[in-house]
Design a protein around this motif. Structure first.
Motif, PDB file in Angstrom:
ATOM      1  N   ALA A 229       8.799   1.288  -8.670  1.00 38.11           N
ATOM      2  CA  ALA A 229       7.841   0.616  -7.793  1.00 38.11           C
ATOM      3  C   ALA A 229       7.590  -0.812  -8.268  1.00 38.11           C
ATOM      4  N   ALA A 230       7.434  -0.977  -9.573  1.00 38.84           N
ATOM      5  CA  ALA A 230       7.204  -2.312 -10.130  1.00 38.84           C
ATOM      6  C   ALA A 230       8.408  -3.214  -9.890  1.00 38.84           C
TER       7      ALA A 230
ATOM      8  N   LYS B 289       0.819  -1.202   0.000  1.00 41.58           N
ATOM      9  CA  LYS B 289       0.000   0.000   0.000  1.00 41.58           C
ATOM     10  C   LYS B 289       0.858   1.259   0.000  1.00 41.58           C
ATOM     11  N   THR B 290       2.003   1.183   0.681  1.00 42.70           N
ATOM     12  CA  THR B 290       2.909   2.325   0.702  1.00 42.70           C
ATOM     13  C   THR B 290       3.498   2.572  -0.674  1.00 42.70           C
ATOM     14  N   LEU B 291       3.884   1.495  -1.363  1.00 40.03           N
ATOM     15  CA  LEU B 291       4.388   1.633  -2.739  1.00 40.03           C
ATOM     16  C   LEU B 291       3.371   2.345  -3.617  1.00 40.03           C
ATOM     17  N   VAL B 292       2.137   1.881  -3.566  1.00 40.40           N
ATOM     18  CA  VAL B 292       1.082   2.456  -4.406  1.00 40.40           C
ATOM     19  C   VAL B 292       0.868   3.924  -4.050  1.00 40.40           C
ATOM     20  N   GLU B 293       0.872   4.222  -2.758  1.00 36.64           N
ATOM     21  CA  GLU B 293       0.656   5.598  -2.311  1.00 36.64           C
ATOM     22  C   GLU B 293       1.775   6.524  -2.769  1.00 36.64           C
ATOM     23  N   LEU B 294       3.033   6.036  -2.701  1.00 38.41           N
ATOM     24  CA  LEU B 294       4.163   6.848  -3.151  1.00 38.41           C
ATOM     25  C   LEU B 294       4.073   7.137  -4.641  1.00 38.41           C
ATOM     26  N   VAL B 295       3.613   6.166  -5.418  1.00 37.87           N
ATOM     27  CA  VAL B 295       3.451   6.377  -6.861  1.00 37.87           C
ATOM     28  C   VAL B 295       2.343   7.396  -7.114  1.00 37.87           C
TER      29      VAL B 295
ATOM     30  N   GLU C  62       5.829  -3.454 -15.240  1.00 40.84           N
ATOM     31  CA  GLU C  62       5.119  -2.183 -15.071  1.00 40.84           C
ATOM     32  C   GLU C  62       3.622  -2.350 -15.346  1.00 40.84           C
ATOM     33  N   ALA C  63       3.305  -3.173 -16.354  1.00 40.09           N
ATOM     34  CA  ALA C  63       1.891  -3.399 -16.693  1.00 40.09           C
ATOM     35  C   ALA C  63       1.166  -4.100 -15.546  1.00 40.09           C
TER      36      ALA C  63
END
Length: 279
Positions: free
Chosen positions: A262-263, A246-252, A270-271
């Motif tokens: 992130a990927a 969730k932190t990865l997604v939030e940072l992106v 990336e996809a």
């Protein structure tokens, strides 16, 4: 957000995952003169999204050798144990489960262990540490030897003459540290060092291609551990795996981290990352 504490090993991994640079470093360590990068196969250990113990870099040289490398700020007496555990995971991944119970001896690549430290000019240039040093009842029947190299800039490390990329990595770190000592914050120190090194032909090709990624992974923008700690302190108790995702997604989403990085950290394309994160 606090600056990232382990920017050095992140940069080390990024540089030496380039197979040309990795082959040069392997040749410097082994004394060989290999030229075919296709002989190198970088190991990937997938499982939990973020493991509390993660090896910096390991790779096979054909079917003959397996090499495990770590970059550390200072010597760590637990490195033989850590590398032993990493090796066990690599062997476990390589050997089919059914082979463990067969009578035929399963061939295994010969392991080699190296740790590169940035402990300053007062630390030994080279030394070895052994797993048996930690045994409480004598030497026992198991041994593992780790070779340490001090790669601080200005130290007469024997690898520098054989691997220019390692020497330039050491110089990059020294330039960052010099700027920090001058009072610059890390964000500015990293940025200044990138431009200085490109201008003075230090890691120039790598930095010209990956300049944005290097800045992301080394600067204040990319400190996942700190971001996770903040997330947990705000009451999110979903466990380390889900919390880090969730932190990865939030940072992106906030623009602090590129989807490419992130990927890569999530072990996805990336996809796949875009689809899973619904970006």
């Amino acid at each position: 957000m606090a600056t990232r504490r382990n920017y050095k090993d992140s940069l080390f991994r990024a540089i030496f995952k380039q197979k040309k640079a990795l082959l040069s470093l392997y040749n410097a360590l082994s004394g060989e003169g290999l030229t075919d990068t296709k002989l190198l196969h970088i190991n990937t250990l997938k499982g939990v999204l973020y493991q509390t113990m993660r090896n910096d870099l390991s790779f096979r040289v054909g079917d003959r050798d397996v090499v495990l490398m770590e970059e550390q700020s200072t010597q760590n007496g637990n490195m033989p144990l850590r590398l032993f555990l990493y090796l066990a995971k690599i062997y476990q991944k390589q050997v089919p489960n059914t082979a463990f119970y067969g009578s035929r001896t399963q061939p295994l690549p010969t392991p080699h262990f190296y740790v590169f430290t940035l402990g300053g000019k007062d630390a030994p240039v080279t030394c070895t540490r052994r797993l048996s040093e930690a045994f409480t009842g004598g030497s026992g029947d198991l041994e593992l030897t780790v070779h340490f190299y001090n790669i601080s800039y200005g130290v007469s490390c024997p690898l520098f003459a054989k691997c220019e990329t390692l020497k330039e990595y050491s110089r990059f770190i020294a330039e960052v540290e010099q700027r920090l000592e001058q009072g610059l914050d890390r964000d500015r120190a990293i940025k200044d060092t990138i431009f200085y090194c490109i201008k003075h032909n230090i890691l120039r090709k790598f930095l010209e291609i990956y300049q944005a990624e290097v800045y992301d992974m080394t600067s204040m923008k990319w400190d996942l551990d700190t971001a996770l700690a903040v997330t947990k302190s705000e009451g999110v108790e979903e466990g380390e795996k889900n919390g880090r995702w969730k932190t990865l997604v939030e940072l992106v989403r906030k623009g602090y981290l590129s989807i490419k990085l992130a990927a890569k950290e999530a072990g996805m394309s990336e996809a796949e990352f875009r689809k899973t994160a619904m970006l």
